[in-house]
Scaffold this motif. Sequence first.
Motif, PDB file in Angstrom:
ATOM      1  N   ALA A 310       0.803  -1.236   0.000  1.00 45.43           N
ATOM      2  CA  ALA A 310       0.000   0.000   0.000  1.00 45.43           C
ATOM      3  C   ALA A 310       0.832   1.281   0.000  1.00 45.43           C
ATOM      4  N   PRO A 311       1.382   1.690  -1.138  1.00 44.26           N
ATOM      5  CA  PRO A 311       2.286   2.843  -1.172  1.00 44.26           C
ATOM      6  C   PRO A 311       1.618   4.199  -1.050  1.00 44.26           C
ATOM      7  N   GLY A 312       0.277   4.237  -1.090  1.00 42.52           N
ATOM      8  CA  GLY A 312      -0.405   5.525  -1.012  1.00 42.52           C
ATOM      9  C   GLY A 312      -0.816   6.070  -2.363  1.00 42.52           C
ATOM     10  N   THR A 313      -0.588   5.279  -3.426  1.00 39.85           N
ATOM     11  CA  THR A 313      -1.049   5.666  -4.751  1.00 39.85           C
ATOM     12  C   THR A 313      -2.415   5.039  -5.013  1.00 39.85           C
ATOM     13  N   ILE A 314      -3.170   5.654  -5.902  1.00 37.73           N
ATOM     14  CA  ILE A 314      -4.523   5.150  -6.195  1.00 37.73           C
ATOM     15  C   ILE A 314      -4.457   3.728  -6.746  1.00 37.73           C
ATOM     16  N   LYS A 315      -3.662   3.519  -7.786  1.00 40.90           N
ATOM     17  CA  LYS A 315      -3.593   2.199  -8.423  1.00 40.90           C
ATOM     18  C   LYS A 315      -2.856   1.192  -7.556  1.00 40.90           C
ATOM     19  N   GLY A 316      -1.783   1.615  -6.902  1.00 44.22           N
ATOM     20  CA  GLY A 316      -1.017   0.685  -6.075  1.00 44.22           C
ATOM     21  C   GLY A 316      -1.840   0.097  -4.948  1.00 44.22           C
ATOM     22  N   ASP A 317      -2.597   0.944  -4.265  1.00 37.35           N
ATOM     23  CA  ASP A 317      -3.419   0.465  -3.144  1.00 37.35           C
ATOM     24  C   ASP A 317      -4.578  -0.397  -3.625  1.00 37.35           C
ATOM     25  N   SER A 318      -5.255   0.047  -4.679  1.00 37.10           N
ATOM     26  CA  SER A 318      -6.470  -0.655  -5.120  1.00 37.10           C
ATOM     27  C   SER A 318      -6.146  -2.002  -5.754  1.00 37.10           C
ATOM     28  N   THR A 319      -5.054  -2.080  -6.525  1.00 36.68           N
ATOM     29  CA  THR A 319      -4.726  -3.354  -7.169  1.00 36.68           C
ATOM     30  C   THR A 319      -4.332  -4.412  -6.138  1.00 36.68           C
ATOM     31  N   GLU A 320      -3.596  -4.019  -5.119  1.00 41.74           N
ATOM     32  CA  GLU A 320      -3.233  -4.973  -4.068  1.00 41.74           C
ATOM     33  C   GLU A 320      -4.480  -5.431  -3.318  1.00 41.74           C
ATOM     34  N   PHE A 321      -5.380  -4.509  -3.029  1.00 38.75           N
ATOM     35  CA  PHE A 321      -6.633  -4.874  -2.344  1.00 38.75           C
ATOM     36  C   PHE A 321      -7.445  -5.829  -3.204  1.00 38.75           C
ATOM     37  N   ASN A 322      -7.492  -5.587  -4.502  1.00 45.06           N
ATOM     38  CA  ASN A 322      -8.218  -6.494  -5.399  1.00 45.06           C
ATOM     39  C   ASN A 322      -7.607  -7.888  -5.389  1.00 45.06           C
ATOM     40  N   ALA A 323      -6.275  -7.955  -5.344  1.00 42.60           N
ATOM     41  CA  ALA A 323      -5.600  -9.254  -5.293  1.00 42.60           C
ATOM     42  C   ALA A 323      -5.918  -9.987  -3.995  1.00 42.60           C
ATOM     43  N   ILE A 324      -5.940  -9.251  -2.891  1.00 40.10           N
ATOM     44  CA  ILE A 324      -6.270  -9.866  -1.590  1.00 40.10           C
ATOM     45  C   ILE A 324      -7.681 -10.436  -1.624  1.00 40.10           C
ATOM     46  N   LYS A 325      -8.613  -9.706  -2.219  1.00 36.78           N
ATOM     47  CA  LYS A 325      -9.999 -10.201  -2.317  1.00 36.78           C
ATOM     48  C   LYS A 325     -10.058 -11.462  -3.170  1.00 36.78           C
ATOM     49  N   LYS A 326      -9.238 -11.536  -4.218  1.00 35.42           N
ATOM     50  CA  LYS A 326      -9.231 -12.728  -5.065  1.00 35.42           C
ATOM     51  C   LYS A 326      -8.730 -13.949  -4.296  1.00 35.42           C
ATOM     52  N   VAL A 327      -7.710 -13.742  -3.457  1.00 37.92           N
ATOM     53  CA  VAL A 327      -7.097 -14.862  -2.731  1.00 37.92           C
ATOM     54  C   VAL A 327      -7.900 -15.250  -1.502  1.00 37.92           C
ATOM     55  N   PHE A 328      -8.408 -14.253  -0.756  1.00 35.38           N
ATOM     56  CA  PHE A 328      -9.058 -14.526   0.525  1.00 35.38           C
ATOM     57  C   PHE A 328     -10.585 -14.481   0.447  1.00 35.38           C
ATOM     58  N   CYS A 329     -11.111 -14.120  -0.707  1.00 29.98           N
ATOM     59  CA  CYS A 329     -12.559 -14.144  -0.973  1.00 29.98           C
ATOM     60  C   CYS A 329     -13.339 -13.359   0.075  1.00 29.98           C
ATOM     61  N   ASN A 330     -14.344 -13.978   0.662  1.00 35.72           N
ATOM     62  CA  ASN A 330     -15.251 -13.255   1.555  1.00 35.72           C
ATOM     63  C   ASN A 330     -14.741 -13.143   2.989  1.00 35.72           C
ATOM     64  N   LYS A 331     -13.630 -13.803   3.296  1.00 33.66           N
ATOM     65  CA  LYS A 331     -13.099 -13.754   4.666  1.00 33.66           C
ATOM     66  C   LYS A 331     -11.739 -13.061   4.648  1.00 33.66           C
ATOM     67  N   LEU A 332     -11.793 -11.727   4.577  1.00 35.17           N
ATOM     68  CA  LEU A 332     -10.550 -10.967   4.522  1.00 35.17           C
ATOM     69  C   LEU A 332      -9.903 -10.892   5.895  1.00 35.17           C
ATOM     70  N   PRO A 333      -8.597 -11.035   5.960  1.00 37.21           N
ATOM     71  CA  PRO A 333      -7.894 -10.799   7.221  1.00 37.21           C
ATOM     72  C   PRO A 333      -7.968  -9.311   7.578  1.00 37.21           C
ATOM     73  N   PHE A 334      -7.498  -8.968   8.755  1.00 38.26           N
ATOM     74  CA  PHE A 334      -7.342  -7.563   9.152  1.00 38.26           C
ATOM     75  C   PHE A 334      -6.243  -6.974   8.269  1.00 38.26           C
ATOM     76  N   LEU A 335      -6.512  -5.852   7.625  1.00 40.37           N
ATOM     77  CA  LEU A 335      -5.564  -5.253   6.689  1.00 40.37           C
ATOM     78  C   LEU A 335      -4.994  -3.960   7.265  1.00 40.37           C
ATOM     79  N   THR A 336      -3.697  -3.799   7.137  1.00 45.90           N
ATOM     80  CA  THR A 336      -3.065  -2.592   7.648  1.00 45.90           C
ATOM     81  C   THR A 336      -1.842  -2.254   6.818  1.00 45.90           C
ATOM     82  N   THR A 337      -1.295  -1.081   7.048  1.00 44.16           N
ATOM     83  CA  THR A 337      -0.051  -0.631   6.419  1.00 44.16           C
ATOM     84  C   THR A 337       0.576   0.414   7.330  1.00 44.16           C
ATOM     85  N   ASN A 338       1.856   0.682   7.139  1.00 42.68           N
ATOM     86  CA  ASN A 338       2.517   1.705   7.951  1.00 42.68           C
ATOM     87  C   ASN A 338       2.904   2.945   7.153  1.00 42.68           C
TER      88      ASN A 338
END
Length: 407
Positions: A310-338
């Motif tokens: 999650a670098p803080g860019t529009i595409k960087g954050d959203s594409t990673e989130f989309n990938a997480i949804k593809k892998v973890f489906c309806n049970k997303l882990p707690f998501l965070t960044t620093n």
Amino acid sequence: MNTPISIASIGSISPLGSSNEVIWNNYLKESHLFTAKEFNGRTYWIAPLSNEDKEAIEVLRTSDGKYNRLDESVLYAIAASRKAVQNAGWAKNKDFGINIGSSRGATGLFEKYHKQFMDTKNTPTPASPTTTLGNISSWVAHDLGTQGPEISHSITCSTALHALLNGVAWLRGGMAEKFLVGGSEAPLTDFTIAQMQALKIYADSENPSHELAGPFDTARGKFGHSYPSRAFDLDKKKNSMILGEGAATICLQKGIHENTLAVIEGVGYATEPLEHNVSISADAECFQRSMNMALGKNKPETVDVIVMHAPGTIKGDSTEFNAIKKVFCNKLPFLTTNKWKVGHTFGASGMLNVELAILMLLHQQAIKVPFVTYDTTPEKIGRIMVNAVGFGGNAVSILLRAPNIEP
């Protein structure tokens, strides 16, 4: 993974601090660590080391005549590595490997010597040896007096996690028993920031505060904090990446020991075909492959937390989130960044993510992004996945578990 590989210690120096206590206390605060910098009549945000840690680096620089001409990226790596090795109890053991990388390397020195050359058409003797990437691990090995292999590399922003991959491979291959791995970056130069601004991904310098941010204060009727970097804000309308500086290294060793902080349960990596400078698809296929590889036989629902790139860019954050949804489906882990707090430290960022993961495992507390709404927070944290990716779509995912959790 057949051979358990554990993290014995971690050492770091960053805007968060340089001791575990200070770093954790900074994570517990909802304030960011950015400061404004003026250049050519404009203001932009950076995340520098604290004054105290800058003074410590200057002490290190002047402690040995040979260190006086080293770039800050090298000095940061030395400082972090000393702490990691001391915390692991390796100080008297000189037989371990070193792999510390950097995305940019000796940026400050390179710019200094280049300016000198343009002005005088001459350059001093140390210009070449002190601006190579191999400079980092070589000087750390010299400082620690080690006899093992030493490797430096650059794989953009996933550099530190690729160092971790290399360390795991050496240990599993039986070519070493212990490895020090990590990343270091000192990118807070005007030219480096200008490059990010040219890509139009840096936080808006004309309106850097993004006032609609932070927890809502009902008494005052407005939001309570200003967050220049909107890392993991999926509704942001502007890119908001901000650069930080620092280094982080960890000590890897075979087996699980009394001093084990976390066990590396899985590693994953993937690269997308280059189609443009960033080269990452809308659903971040590289992240999907790296996360699935890191999971191995573990079920997705066993992962409690993901520390996102999650670098803080529009595409960087959203594409990673989309990938997480593809892998973890309806049970997303707690998501965070620093990165909303400490900025993007390029090649060091992945290991600072690992540091956050280790601290959450140790303290059994998930760190929230203050302007993100969470439905639930994990009561217990047993497994954390850490992500990193860089220009070129070279993703790495690391699955960590607490040492008291059964594999």
